[in-house]
Design a protein around this motif. Structure first.
Motif, PDB file in Angstrom:
ATOM      1  N   GLY A 221      14.102  14.689  -7.337  1.00  0.00           N
ATOM      2  CA  GLY A 221      13.311  13.463  -7.324  1.00  0.00           C
ATOM      3  C   GLY A 221      13.518  12.687  -6.039  1.00  0.00           C
ATOM      4  N   ALA A 222      14.760  12.674  -5.556  1.00  0.00           N
ATOM      5  CA  ALA A 222      15.066  11.990  -4.301  1.00  0.00           C
ATOM      6  C   ALA A 222      14.332  12.653  -3.132  1.00  0.00           C
ATOM      7  CB  ALA A 222      16.570  11.986  -4.052  1.00  0.00           C
ATOM      8  N   VAL A 223      14.365  13.981  -3.086  1.00  0.00           N
ATOM      9  CA  VAL A 223      13.679  14.706  -2.012  1.00  0.00           C
ATOM     10  C   VAL A 223      12.194  14.374  -2.025  1.00  0.00           C
ATOM     11  CG1 VAL A 223      12.947  17.000  -1.227  1.00  0.00           C
ATOM     12  CG2 VAL A 223      15.343  16.595  -1.810  1.00  0.00           C
ATOM     13  N   LYS A 224      11.612  14.365  -3.196  1.00  0.00           N
ATOM     14  CA  LYS A 224      10.171  14.088  -3.306  1.00  0.00           C
ATOM     15  C   LYS A 224       9.817  12.721  -2.722  1.00  0.00           C
ATOM     16  CE  LYS A 224       6.411  14.318  -6.612  1.00  0.00           C
ATOM     17  NZ  LYS A 224       6.004  14.619  -7.973  1.00  0.00           N
ATOM     18  N   LEU A 225      10.626  11.711  -3.040  1.00  0.00           N
ATOM     19  CA  LEU A 225      10.374  10.377  -2.478  1.00  0.00           C
ATOM     20  C   LEU A 225      10.594  10.349  -0.970  1.00  0.00           C
ATOM     21  CD1 LEU A 225      11.986   7.955  -5.090  1.00  0.00           C
ATOM     22  CD2 LEU A 225       9.559   8.235  -4.567  1.00  0.00           C
ATOM     23  N   LEU A 226      11.614  11.034  -0.513  1.00  0.00           N
ATOM     24  CA  LEU A 226      11.948  11.003   0.910  1.00  0.00           C
ATOM     25  C   LEU A 226      10.950  11.779   1.769  1.00  0.00           C
ATOM     26  CD1 LEU A 226      15.772  11.316   0.507  1.00  0.00           C
ATOM     27  CD2 LEU A 226      14.544   9.350   1.465  1.00  0.00           C
ATOM     28  N   ASP A 227      10.272  12.749   1.199  1.00  0.00           N
ATOM     29  CA  ASP A 227       9.283  13.507   1.970  1.00  0.00           C
ATOM     30  C   ASP A 227       8.233  12.581   2.581  1.00  0.00           C
ATOM     31  OD1 ASP A 227      10.537  15.923   1.517  1.00  0.00           O
ATOM     32  OD2 ASP A 227       9.173  16.540  -0.087  1.00  0.00           O
ATOM     33  N   SER A 228       7.739  11.622   1.811  1.00  0.00           N
ATOM     34  CA  SER A 228       6.707  10.720   2.339  1.00  0.00           C
ATOM     35  C   SER A 228       7.295   9.740   3.349  1.00  0.00           C
ATOM     36  CB  SER A 228       6.011   9.964   1.210  1.00  0.00           C
ATOM     37  OG  SER A 228       6.925   9.117   0.538  1.00  0.00           O
ATOM     38  N   VAL A 229       8.527   9.315   3.125  1.00  0.00           N
ATOM     39  CA  VAL A 229       9.192   8.413   4.077  1.00  0.00           C
ATOM     40  C   VAL A 229       9.354   9.118   5.421  1.00  0.00           C
ATOM     41  CG1 VAL A 229      11.313   7.133   4.581  1.00  0.00           C
ATOM     42  CG2 VAL A 229      10.384   7.147   2.250  1.00  0.00           C
ATOM     43  N   ILE A 230       9.816  10.361   5.388  1.00  0.00           N
ATOM     44  CA  ILE A 230      10.052  11.106   6.628  1.00  0.00           C
ATOM     45  C   ILE A 230       8.736  11.507   7.287  1.00  0.00           C
ATOM     46  CG2 ILE A 230      11.015  13.268   7.534  1.00  0.00           C
ATOM     47  CD1 ILE A 230      13.342  12.794   5.494  1.00  0.00           C
ATOM     48  N   ALA A 231       7.725  11.774   6.499  1.00  0.00           N
ATOM     49  CA  ALA A 231       6.414  12.077   7.088  1.00  0.00           C
ATOM     50  C   ALA A 231       5.912  10.882   7.898  1.00  0.00           C
ATOM     51  CB  ALA A 231       5.413  12.445   6.000  1.00  0.00           C
ATOM     52  N   ALA A 232       6.144   9.689   7.396  1.00  0.00           N
ATOM     53  CA  ALA A 232       5.698   8.479   8.089  1.00  0.00           C
ATOM     54  C   ALA A 232       6.660   8.066   9.208  1.00  0.00           C
ATOM     55  CB  ALA A 232       5.553   7.329   7.101  1.00  0.00           C
TER      56      ALA A 232
ATOM     57  N   THR B  75       0.848  -1.189   0.000  1.00  0.00           N
ATOM     58  CA  THR B  75       0.000   0.000   0.000  1.00  0.00           C
ATOM     59  C   THR B  75       0.889   1.246   0.000  1.00  0.00           C
ATOM     60  OG1 THR B  75      -0.106   0.048   2.402  1.00  0.00           O
ATOM     61  CG2 THR B  75      -1.839  -1.177   1.260  1.00  0.00           C
ATOM     62  N   PRO B  76       0.359   2.392  -0.425  1.00  0.00           N
ATOM     63  CA  PRO B  76       1.178   3.599  -0.526  1.00  0.00           C
ATOM     64  C   PRO B  76       1.836   4.028   0.786  1.00  0.00           C
ATOM     65  CG  PRO B  76      -0.871   3.911  -1.703  1.00  0.00           C
ATOM     66  CD  PRO B  76      -0.978   2.597  -0.981  1.00  0.00           C
ATOM     67  N   SER B  77       1.289   3.657   1.912  1.00  0.00           N
ATOM     68  CA  SER B  77       1.891   4.090   3.180  1.00  0.00           C
ATOM     69  C   SER B  77       2.440   2.916   3.986  1.00  0.00           C
ATOM     70  CB  SER B  77       0.865   4.859   4.004  1.00  0.00           C
ATOM     71  OG  SER B  77      -0.203   3.997   4.360  1.00  0.00           O
ATOM     72  N   SER B  78       2.697   1.790   3.345  1.00  0.00           N
ATOM     73  CA  SER B  78       3.202   0.627   4.069  1.00  0.00           C
ATOM     74  C   SER B  78       4.705   0.744   4.314  1.00  0.00           C
ATOM     75  CB  SER B  78       2.915  -0.655   3.279  1.00  0.00           C
ATOM     76  OG  SER B  78       3.771  -0.722   2.158  1.00  0.00           O
ATOM     77  N   PRO B  79       5.206   0.048   5.320  1.00  0.00           N
ATOM     78  CA  PRO B  79       6.657   0.059   5.556  1.00  0.00           C
ATOM     79  C   PRO B  79       7.447  -0.421   4.336  1.00  0.00           C
ATOM     80  CG  PRO B  79       5.511  -0.871   7.443  1.00  0.00           C
ATOM     81  CD  PRO B  79       4.491  -0.682   6.352  1.00  0.00           C
ATOM     82  N   GLU B  80       6.889  -1.382   3.606  1.00  0.00           N
ATOM     83  CA  GLU B  80       7.579  -1.871   2.412  1.00  0.00           C
ATOM     84  C   GLU B  80       7.722  -0.762   1.372  1.00  0.00           C
ATOM     85  OE1 GLU B  80       4.793  -3.404   3.625  1.00  0.00           O
ATOM     86  OE2 GLU B  80       5.578  -5.268   4.442  1.00  0.00           O
ATOM     87  N   THR B  81       6.688   0.032   1.216  1.00  0.00           N
ATOM     88  CA  THR B  81       6.733   1.139   0.265  1.00  0.00           C
ATOM     89  C   THR B  81       7.788   2.150   0.682  1.00  0.00           C
ATOM     90  OG1 THR B  81       4.401   0.847  -0.256  1.00  0.00           O
ATOM     91  CG2 THR B  81       5.362   2.973  -0.821  1.00  0.00           C
ATOM     92  N   HIS B  82       7.909   2.404   1.974  1.00  0.00           N
ATOM     93  CA  HIS B  82       8.891   3.368   2.455  1.00  0.00           C
ATOM     94  C   HIS B  82      10.314   2.877   2.199  1.00  0.00           C
ATOM     95  CE1 HIS B  82       5.443   4.734   5.207  1.00  0.00           C
ATOM     96  NE2 HIS B  82       5.427   5.400   4.079  1.00  0.00           N
ATOM     97  N   VAL B  83      10.545   1.582   2.373  1.00  0.00           N
ATOM     98  CA  VAL B  83      11.865   1.023   2.076  1.00  0.00           C
ATOM     99  C   VAL B  83      12.158   1.148   0.588  1.00  0.00           C
ATOM    100  CG1 VAL B  83      13.249  -1.103   2.026  1.00  0.00           C
ATOM    101  CG2 VAL B  83      11.893  -0.537   4.057  1.00  0.00           C
ATOM    102  N   ILE B  84      11.181   0.829  -0.234  1.00  0.00           N
ATOM    103  CA  ILE B  84      11.332   0.949  -1.690  1.00  0.00           C
ATOM    104  C   ILE B  84      11.620   2.400  -2.068  1.00  0.00           C
ATOM    105  CG2 ILE B  84      10.093   0.799  -3.894  1.00  0.00           C
ATOM    106  CD1 ILE B  84       8.629  -1.686  -2.629  1.00  0.00           C
ATOM    107  N   ASP B  85      10.882   3.333  -1.485  1.00  0.00           N
ATOM    108  CA  ASP B  85      11.090   4.756  -1.777  1.00  0.00           C
ATOM    109  C   ASP B  85      12.475   5.221  -1.329  1.00  0.00           C
ATOM    110  OD1 ASP B  85       8.606   4.955  -2.936  1.00  0.00           O
ATOM    111  OD2 ASP B  85       7.677   6.002  -1.241  1.00  0.00           O
ATOM    112  N   PHE B  86      12.933   4.750  -0.164  1.00  0.00           N
ATOM    113  CA  PHE B  86      14.258   5.122   0.331  1.00  0.00           C
ATOM    114  C   PHE B  86      15.322   4.644  -0.648  1.00  0.00           C
ATOM    115  CE2 PHE B  86      18.177   4.322   2.625  1.00  0.00           C
ATOM    116  CZ  PHE B  86      18.362   5.505   3.311  1.00  0.00           C
ATOM    117  N   ARG B  87      15.237   3.388  -1.056  1.00  0.00           N
ATOM    118  CA  ARG B  87      16.221   2.820  -1.999  1.00  0.00           C
ATOM    119  C   ARG B  87      16.156   3.531  -3.353  1.00  0.00           C
ATOM    120  NH1 ARG B  87      19.387   1.238   1.629  1.00  0.00           N
ATOM    121  NH2 ARG B  87      18.696  -0.543   2.844  1.00  0.00           N
TER     122      ARG B  87
END
Length: 128
Positions: free
Chosen positions: A33-44, A8-20
């Motif tokens: 592009g990196a900042v954009k992906l990391l914004d959601s990781v850091i929000a969560a 799911t868009p807010s799952s831990p797996e998605t956050h790991v994928i976004d970080f990588r």
């Protein structure tokens, strides 16, 4: 997870994928592009220091010096012995035209981890 099941868009797996993916984007010279992906990781996961350090590096690479500075400082609040964060914050200060602040963090980085790059930047021989 089966091939038909996607995180799911807010799952831990998605956050790991976004970080990588953000790591890869930064390596490919797409810091925004990196900042954009990391914004959601850091929000969560606002406590995730690795994500914050990566976002700080991305801000720096995008020449967004104030956001980079704030992220590096936050990392250092949590990990005051992080030599790389001191070195990167020093580079940020240097790029922003604040040499005295830069020198302080270059020297802290070199004291914490006497790598040749950190020692050269610290310029201990210039002490008066």
């Amino acid at each position: 997870m089966s091939e038909t099941t996607r995180p799911t868009p807010s799952s831990p797996e998605t956050h790991v994928i976004d970080f990588r993916a953000a790591e890869q984007l930064l390596a490919a010279r797409d810091p925004r592009g990196a900042v954009k992906l990391l914004d959601s990781v850091i929000a969560a996961h606002p406590e995730n220091t690795a994500a914050r350090l990566l976002r700080a590096r991305a801000f720096f690479a995008a020449a967004q010096l104030r956001p980079a500075e704030l992220e590096f400082e936050l990392v250092l609040e949590r990990e005051p012995d992080n030599a790389f964060a001191h070195f990167a914050l020093a580079r940020t200060h240097e790029r922003a035209g604040r040499p005295e602040q830069a020198r302080k963090h270059f020297r802290l980085a070199a004291a914490l981890d006497p790598q040749p790059e950190y020692l050269a930047a610290a310029r201990f021989e210039d002490q008066a």
